[in-house]
Write an enzyme that holds these catalytic residues in place. Sequence first.
Site, PDB file in Angstrom:
ATOM      1  N   CYS A  38     -21.822 -32.791 -15.143  1.00 25.63           N
ATOM      2  CA  CYS A  38     -23.054 -33.531 -14.907  1.00 25.63           C
ATOM      3  C   CYS A  38     -23.749 -32.810 -13.760  1.00 25.63           C
ATOM      4  O   CYS A  38     -23.179 -32.683 -12.675  1.00 25.63           O
ATOM      5  CB  CYS A  38     -22.726 -34.965 -14.510  1.00 25.63           C
TER       6      CYS A  38
ATOM      7  N   CYS B 113     -25.996 -38.077  -8.904  1.00 31.25           N
ATOM      8  CA  CYS B 113     -25.193 -38.944  -9.785  1.00 31.25           C
ATOM      9  C   CYS B 113     -24.282 -39.822  -8.925  1.00 31.25           C
ATOM     10  O   CYS B 113     -23.483 -39.313  -8.131  1.00 31.25           O
ATOM     11  CB  CYS B 113     -24.354 -38.071 -10.715  1.00 31.25           C
TER      12      CYS B 113
ATOM     13  N   ASP C 205      14.775 -23.131 -17.055  1.00 29.95           N
ATOM     14  CA  ASP C 205      14.016 -23.559 -18.221  1.00 29.95           C
ATOM     15  C   ASP C 205      13.107 -22.404 -18.633  1.00 29.95           C
ATOM     16  O   ASP C 205      11.933 -22.359 -18.295  1.00 29.95           O
ATOM     17  CB  ASP C 205      13.208 -24.807 -17.880  1.00 29.95           C
TER      18      ASP C 205
ATOM     19  N   LYS D 168      22.207 -32.177 -18.122  1.00 29.09           N
ATOM     20  CA  LYS D 168      20.751 -32.220 -18.040  1.00 29.09           C
ATOM     21  C   LYS D 168      20.272 -33.180 -16.952  1.00 29.09           C
ATOM     22  O   LYS D 168      20.915 -34.189 -16.667  1.00 29.09           O
ATOM     23  CB  LYS D 168      20.163 -32.656 -19.401  1.00 29.09           C
TER      24      LYS D 168
ATOM     25  N   ARG E  16      16.885 -14.219 -28.233  1.00 31.37           N
ATOM     26  CA  ARG E  16      18.079 -14.861 -28.777  1.00 31.37           C
ATOM     27  C   ARG E  16      17.956 -14.991 -30.292  1.00 31.37           C
ATOM     28  O   ARG E  16      18.947 -14.868 -31.009  1.00 31.37           O
ATOM     29  CB  ARG E  16      18.242 -16.226 -28.121  1.00 31.37           C
TER      30      ARG E  16
ATOM     31  N   ASP F  92       2.250   1.702  -3.448  1.00 33.20           N
ATOM     32  CA  ASP F  92       1.237   2.233  -4.362  1.00 33.20           C
ATOM     33  C   ASP F  92       1.020   3.730  -4.150  1.00 33.20           C
ATOM     34  O   ASP F  92       0.806   4.472  -5.098  1.00 33.20           O
ATOM     35  CB  ASP F  92      -0.090   1.486  -4.178  1.00 33.20           C
TER      36      ASP F  92
ATOM     37  N   LYS G  47      20.257 -24.554 -14.543  1.00 29.87           N
ATOM     38  CA  LYS G  47      19.875 -24.183 -15.917  1.00 29.87           C
ATOM     39  C   LYS G  47      18.387 -23.879 -15.918  1.00 29.87           C
ATOM     40  O   LYS G  47      17.555 -24.776 -15.815  1.00 29.87           O
ATOM     41  CB  LYS G  47      20.204 -25.305 -16.891  1.00 29.87           C
TER      42      LYS G  47
ATOM     43  N   LYS H 247      30.495 -24.144 -15.749  1.00 32.33           N
ATOM     44  CA  LYS H 247      31.325 -23.206 -16.517  1.00 32.33           C
ATOM     45  C   LYS H 247      32.723 -23.154 -15.925  1.00 32.33           C
ATOM     46  O   LYS H 247      32.874 -23.105 -14.692  1.00 32.33           O
ATOM     47  CB  LYS H 247      30.711 -21.794 -16.470  1.00 32.33           C
TER      48      LYS H 247
ATOM     49  N   GLU I 149      17.945 -15.239 -18.479  1.00 32.86           N
ATOM     50  CA  GLU I 149      16.862 -16.161 -18.808  1.00 32.86           C
ATOM     51  C   GLU I 149      15.580 -15.645 -18.142  1.00 32.86           C
ATOM     52  O   GLU I 149      15.551 -15.423 -16.935  1.00 32.86           O
ATOM     53  CB  GLU I 149      17.224 -17.558 -18.275  1.00 32.86           C
TER      54      GLU I 149
ATOM     55  N   GLU J 156      25.674 -23.331 -12.198  1.00 30.74           N
ATOM     56  CA  GLU J 156      24.434 -22.538 -12.194  1.00 30.74           C
ATOM     57  C   GLU J 156      23.259 -23.425 -12.566  1.00 30.74           C
ATOM     58  O   GLU J 156      23.363 -24.201 -13.508  1.00 30.74           O
ATOM     59  CB  GLU J 156      24.544 -21.400 -13.235  1.00 30.74           C
TER      60      GLU J 156
ATOM     61  N   TYR K  23      22.929 -14.485 -16.156  1.00 26.65           N
ATOM     62  CA  TYR K  23      24.001 -15.474 -16.028  1.00 26.65           C
ATOM     63  C   TYR K  23      25.261 -15.127 -16.809  1.00 26.65           C
ATOM     64  O   TYR K  23      26.212 -15.885 -16.801  1.00 26.65           O
ATOM     65  CB  TYR K  23      23.505 -16.864 -16.408  1.00 26.65           C
TER      66      TYR K  23
ATOM     67  N   ALA L 173       0.836  -1.206   0.000  1.00 25.00           N
ATOM     68  CA  ALA L 173       0.000   0.000   0.000  1.00 25.00           C
ATOM     69  C   ALA L 173       0.870   1.256   0.000  1.00 25.00           C
ATOM     70  O   ALA L 173       0.594   2.216  -0.722  1.00 25.00           O
ATOM     71  CB  ALA L 173      -0.921  -0.011   1.206  1.00 25.00           C
ATOM     72  N   GLU L 174       1.949   1.212   0.778  1.00 24.66           N
ATOM     73  CA  GLU L 174       2.843   2.381   0.806  1.00 24.66           C
ATOM     74  C   GLU L 174       3.495   2.582  -0.561  1.00 24.66           C
ATOM     75  O   GLU L 174       3.649   3.705  -1.035  1.00 24.66           O
ATOM     76  CB  GLU L 174       3.937   2.188   1.865  1.00 24.66           C
TER      77      GLU L 174
ATOM     78  N   CYS M 292     -24.423 -41.695 -14.838  1.00 25.16           N
ATOM     79  CA  CYS M 292     -25.860 -41.682 -14.572  1.00 25.16           C
ATOM     80  C   CYS M 292     -26.685 -41.365 -15.811  1.00 25.16           C
ATOM     81  O   CYS M 292     -27.909 -41.337 -15.751  1.00 25.16           O
ATOM     82  CB  CYS M 292     -26.191 -40.699 -13.447  1.00 25.16           C
TER      83      CYS M 292
ATOM     84  N   CYS N 297     -23.822 -37.969 -19.019  1.00 20.95           N
ATOM     85  CA  CYS N 297     -22.878 -38.393 -17.991  1.00 20.95           C
ATOM     86  C   CYS N 297     -22.583 -39.884 -18.191  1.00 20.95           C
ATOM     87  O   CYS N 297     -23.505 -40.684 -18.318  1.00 20.95           O
ATOM     88  CB  CYS N 297     -23.480 -38.155 -16.609  1.00 20.95           C
TER      89      CYS N 297
ATOM     90  N   SER O 189      24.605 -21.452 -27.984  1.00 20.86           N
ATOM     91  CA  SER O 189      23.862 -22.466 -27.257  1.00 20.86           C
ATOM     92  C   SER O 189      24.865 -23.256 -26.406  1.00 20.86           C
ATOM     93  O   SER O 189      26.048 -22.902 -26.386  1.00 20.86           O
ATOM     94  CB  SER O 189      23.179 -23.289 -28.335  1.00 20.86           C
TER      95      SER O 189
END
Length: 681
Positions: free
Chosen positions: A432, A437, A122, A320, A141, A41, A120, A296, A180, A118, A232, A38-39, A417, A414, A86
């Site tokens: 349904c 049921c 995704d 990986k 990239r 904002d 990796k 690295k 990334e 590090e 990175y 709030a402060e 039933c 359904c 890459s």
Amino acid sequence: MPNDPNPEIQSRAAVLREALNHHNHRYHVLDDPEISDAEYDRLLQELVSLETRWPQLVTTDSPTQRVGAPPLEKFESVAHSLPMQSLDNAFSEEDVRGFEKRIRRQLALEEPLDFTLEPKMDGVAVELVYRDGLLALASTRGDGIRGEVITANVRTIPAVPLRLSPVGNQVPALLEVRAEVFIHRDAFEQLNRERIACDLPAFANARNAAAGSLRQLDSKVTAQRPLALFCYGIGHLEGTMPATQGEILDRLRSAGLPVNPLVRTRQSIEAALAFYRELEVRRPELPYDIDGMVIKVDRVDYQERLGATTRSPRWAIAFKFKAVQATTRLDGIEVQVGRTGTLTPVAHLAPVEVGGVVVSRATLHNQDEIDRKDIRVGDTVLVQRAGDVIPEVVKVVAAKRSGAETRFKMPDGCPDCRSAVVQLKGEIALRCVNADCPAQIKERIRHFASKKAFDIDGLGRKIVAQLVDKGLVKSFPDLFGLEVETLAGLERLAEKSARNLVDAINASRKIDLDRFIFALGIRHVGEHAARLMAREFGTWEKLADARLEDLEAIDGIGPIVGQSLVSFCSQETNRRMMQSLLARGLELVAPAESNTSTDGLAGKTFVITGTLAGMTRRQAKEAVEAAGGKVTGSVSRKTNFLVAGEAPGSKYAKAESLGVVILNESEFRRLLETPVEAGPS
Ligand code: IVH
């Protein structure tokens, strides 16, 4: 001619800009806010109103410039000054040892070799170009040589500083940062929930969501997406390059850029492999997806001597993690009816191992998803699992089609039933709507008896199915009227087991109010919401009489959850069901009396400092609050625990001097699991 702002106003705008950028960094990069939302904002609003009155006050690094720019027609393309390469992949420890051998051979090196490690991420690779400390350009990239200009989109990412902090009093004339962009798992799930609620297709995974969000021509859309990033590397730098990868990351961090706190430097390849194994164990509890660890060579002069092939540097490799995806055959599709009537198509798969677990079923979500992915019975499909999440079909391997595959269409009725199914407004799923049921009743009863609800031992799927099919149980209260003789007549239930089951049902009559609320299986009312409601209202009667605004006033309860509870309680059948349930002698225990471990931190005050490796500070705060504790910003005599992550700062010393109990991250996790008494009460 609009008059110019006077010097006082100009300096006020500068102060506000500075303060907002500072608090933004505390919140989104350090995860350690100093002021409330709030402060923040209020400060932002003040700057917005000054800039609206005097547009000449707007600067490129003004925090008001993050909200998004006018939409583009198309993306411009830009050449990277150094190619964005890459990485080669390693899939086994042997591959990694081979990598080290090649390096040693090329460098003719015998002495120890340091590696920076590090996670990796995704996500999506981007380049940020800072000129004289100001974010001037951001690009994707692309093909590694040229990328697309996405500056307006990247500016909306809160963790991206629009202006760098000086390091050693200096700001480089040019700094190209490689990073990334990703989305935290919980934010991704929330985003998909919102999309489904708006009838938009869900993203298949967090990576796709991040990529899609960055490729928006309208940056106002990007601004609505919960993007984050970790830096990175450095591309081009005007100035002196640090001597090691570790120092490069330190430099980026000091300039105000976010760097993953899980980065480590190790003195040998074997030590690097040990950290890989540690990371693999921690992977499921990390708040974001990683698909491996990047190794690295730490020394930059070695990196330069090693050079690169056309595709990738010789000084780095991505080790990986085991695939959490696999291909298999889809043998059939079954439609399941959930406890609220939702029809879910479920794929039956030829069993396959995915990330160490054998999978034979996967959710297909709904017809839209099946159509979008064009999934047919007989297809070869790619399936994936992430942590404890239900496995899902990612896509069809179209090349494997024989032509004999058959399309699937959700039934009109359904499957259990046979009543008509409807698609409610604003929902993708079919439902349904027959409250009687049998399939729905079975699911409701199973949920009611489950571990986190009434925890009735011995009331498994097969028994529930028989009880419902024989008409012995139609709703929850019927469970409490079951007798040993009736149960003993069921298949697979000997007299002794029948007696045990009746005992278990009887013992479950005394139950914590929050578990009781959760057991009812009200839509959108999960464990957490149930706990908040129990704590706020204390008794079922008070909760049942609550108005929507009373519920929404609870921190953590929104309009959807609130409305769902109100409409449940207002239905006559539910009211009657509750009356007869309570008439069966249930004893609902109010939260204060209950002593469940989840509320075991009631009255305890926490301060969280430094960087936690396995969770964000906000997650840590929520975990404490969910367990009934409180989190404050500064250490005092009233503090019970200081949770200290890495680089804890001055709060650590203060806590020590006041004798506050200091917990490291794993001690903190253990405490959350089994609270103990400590500190002032
Ligand atoms: S270094 C020249 N470090 O992986 C070296 N890449 O397969 C370039 N990635 O395009 C990459 N986390 O998108 C590096 N800590 C990290 C990374 C990382 C994720 C991605 C990046 C890159 C891809 C290469």
